[in-house]
Design a protein around this motif. Sequence first.
Motif, mmCIF file in Angstrom:
data_model
loop_
_atom_site.group_PDB
_atom_site.id
_atom_site.type_symbol
_atom_site.label_atom_id
_atom_site.label_comp_id
_atom_site.label_asym_id
_atom_site.label_seq_id
_atom_site.Cartn_x
_atom_site.Cartn_y
_atom_site.Cartn_z
ATOM 1 N N CYS A 1 -16.218 4.235 -2.854
ATOM 2 C CA CYS A 1 -15.271 3.493 -3.671
ATOM 3 C C CYS A 1 -16.027 2.912 -4.863
ATOM 4 O O CYS A 1 -16.930 2.094 -4.692
ATOM 5 C CB CYS A 1 -14.610 2.373 -2.877
ATOM 6 N N LYS B 1 4.382 12.118 2.254
ATOM 7 C CA LYS B 1 3.466 13.189 1.860
ATOM 8 C C LYS B 1 3.737 14.468 2.629
ATOM 9 O O LYS B 1 3.550 15.565 2.126
ATOM 10 C CB LYS B 1 2.016 12.740 2.079
ATOM 11 N N SER C 1 -5.848 10.428 -12.975
ATOM 12 C CA SER C 1 -6.401 10.720 -11.644
ATOM 13 C C SER C 1 -5.563 11.723 -10.860
ATOM 14 O O SER C 1 -5.972 12.165 -9.791
ATOM 15 C CB SER C 1 -6.490 9.428 -10.819
ATOM 16 N N SER C 2 -4.413 12.115 -11.388
ATOM 17 C CA SER C 2 -3.442 12.882 -10.602
ATOM 18 C C SER C 2 -3.994 14.195 -10.068
ATOM 19 O O SER C 2 -3.593 14.648 -9.013
ATOM 20 C CB SER C 2 -2.186 13.150 -11.435
ATOM 21 N N SER D 1 -14.304 8.716 -4.050
ATOM 22 C CA SER D 1 -13.090 8.945 -3.262
ATOM 23 C C SER D 1 -11.993 7.971 -3.681
ATOM 24 O O SER D 1 -10.810 8.323 -3.721
ATOM 25 C CB SER D 1 -13.385 8.755 -1.768
ATOM 26 N N TRP D 2 -12.397 6.740 -3.966
ATOM 27 C CA TRP D 2 -11.478 5.690 -4.394
ATOM 28 C C TRP D 2 -12.014 5.054 -5.679
ATOM 29 O O TRP D 2 -13.230 5.002 -5.896
ATOM 30 C CB TRP D 2 -11.361 4.591 -3.346
ATOM 31 N N THR E 1 -9.081 11.643 -6.558
ATOM 32 C CA THR E 1 -9.497 10.251 -6.433
ATOM 33 C C THR E 1 -8.276 9.357 -6.288
ATOM 34 O O THR E 1 -7.312 9.501 -7.030
ATOM 35 C CB THR E 1 -10.303 9.818 -7.673
ATOM 36 N N LYS E 2 -8.320 8.429 -5.308
ATOM 37 C CA LYS E 2 -7.225 7.492 -5.105
ATOM 38 C C LYS E 2 -7.488 6.211 -5.884
ATOM 39 O O LYS E 2 -8.635 5.848 -6.125
ATOM 40 C CB LYS E 2 -7.066 7.175 -3.614
ATOM 41 N N ASP F 1 1.290 6.181 3.700
ATOM 42 C CA ASP F 1 0.284 7.146 4.129
ATOM 43 C C ASP F 1 0.469 7.436 5.603
ATOM 44 O O ASP F 1 0.414 6.557 6.441
ATOM 45 C CB ASP F 1 -1.110 6.560 3.867
ATOM 46 N N ASP G 1 -2.366 3.920 -5.029
ATOM 47 C CA ASP G 1 -2.505 4.259 -3.608
ATOM 48 C C ASP G 1 -2.731 3.035 -2.741
ATOM 49 O O ASP G 1 -2.496 3.081 -1.531
ATOM 50 C CB ASP G 1 -3.661 5.247 -3.428
ATOM 51 N N ASP H 1 0.827 -1.190 0.000
ATOM 52 C CA ASP H 1 0.000 0.000 0.000
ATOM 53 C C ASP H 1 0.862 1.241 0.000
ATOM 54 O O ASP H 1 2.069 1.168 0.069
ATOM 55 C CB ASP H 1 -0.959 0.008 1.190
ATOM 56 N N ASP H 2 0.231 2.414 -0.057
ATOM 57 C CA ASP H 2 0.959 3.667 -0.165
ATOM 58 C C ASP H 2 1.530 4.072 1.182
ATOM 59 O O ASP H 2 1.050 3.683 2.233
ATOM 60 C CB ASP H 2 -0.005 4.756 -0.679
#
Length: 304
Positions: free
Chosen positions: A34, A128, A72-73, A51-52, A77-78, A4, A101, A1-2
């Motif tokens: 999502c 981040k 998406s950048s 959101s996702w 939206t992830k 975060d 993400d 995963d990212d």
Amino acid sequence: DDDDDDDESLFPKTLTWCRDATQASLLRRGSETCAVVRTQDEAYAAMGSASWIYLEAPKASMITLENVIAASSATGTKIACLAHTVADITGAAFALESGVDAIVLADADLWDAAAARATARRRQTPSKKKRKKAPKRRVPTLAEDGAVVTKIVSGVVADRVAIDLVQLLKPGEGALVGSASSALALVHGETLPSALVAPRPFRVNAGPCHSYVLLADGSTKYLCELEPCDLVAVVDVNANEARPVAVGRLKVETRPHLCIHFRRQKSQTGETDDDDRESLSRESGDDDDDGDDAAHTVFLQQAE
């Protein structure tokens, strides 16, 4: 995963799962949503609404994944995707250097491999909190930056794409075109009279089919992929501003061209050629080869 640093879990407990972009848009008020999608077009439809986005295609290609990440950048939206193999995990973690993400594992046995890739990406990518804010994208006109022509090659036969727009252009206006998305040059519209042809102030003789053209949303497209109603960024080199204008039709003919090699000078904002190239190529999602000056070219139709 990212990597975060937020307190919330990767998928928040309040996340509402849905398979329709319209439903995702309605549900987003008051909760995160999502959108579960299986194709690139479905992902595009959900961007900015959900959101996702969870791309659960059994075997999503790297091209699809990179296109979705690039698009998406700027939407907020992830992106999450399904991984079946270690190769899937590696590709998703480092796609376009930024990666997705979140990665959903199809098999618990992949956990160790996923953890190793996550550690490798943390080392490669700043957190981040430490990551520098990306600069706002500016219109990279040669009038602002300046350029030095280093070589001109004549007689290159190519399939030239003429863009006929649905609005008239004025002197000083044209489209930004080039062989690399990071180094575009203004190709002036046919607004000026010449001894050979009458002005056609709706047309830009943009160049060969392989060239990139800047669109109104800041992304780029190959000239051969333009379609009617695509919005091209028409740049006014005198005012240093751009306006969106729709494509009416394309005219493709085989013609001799001049290949103009150029080197961009340092911009007035202090960005180097390499800095701006990296920013533009990541936003557009293009994979042009920008390692040498050969990528800094623009083709113009040669007068007959």
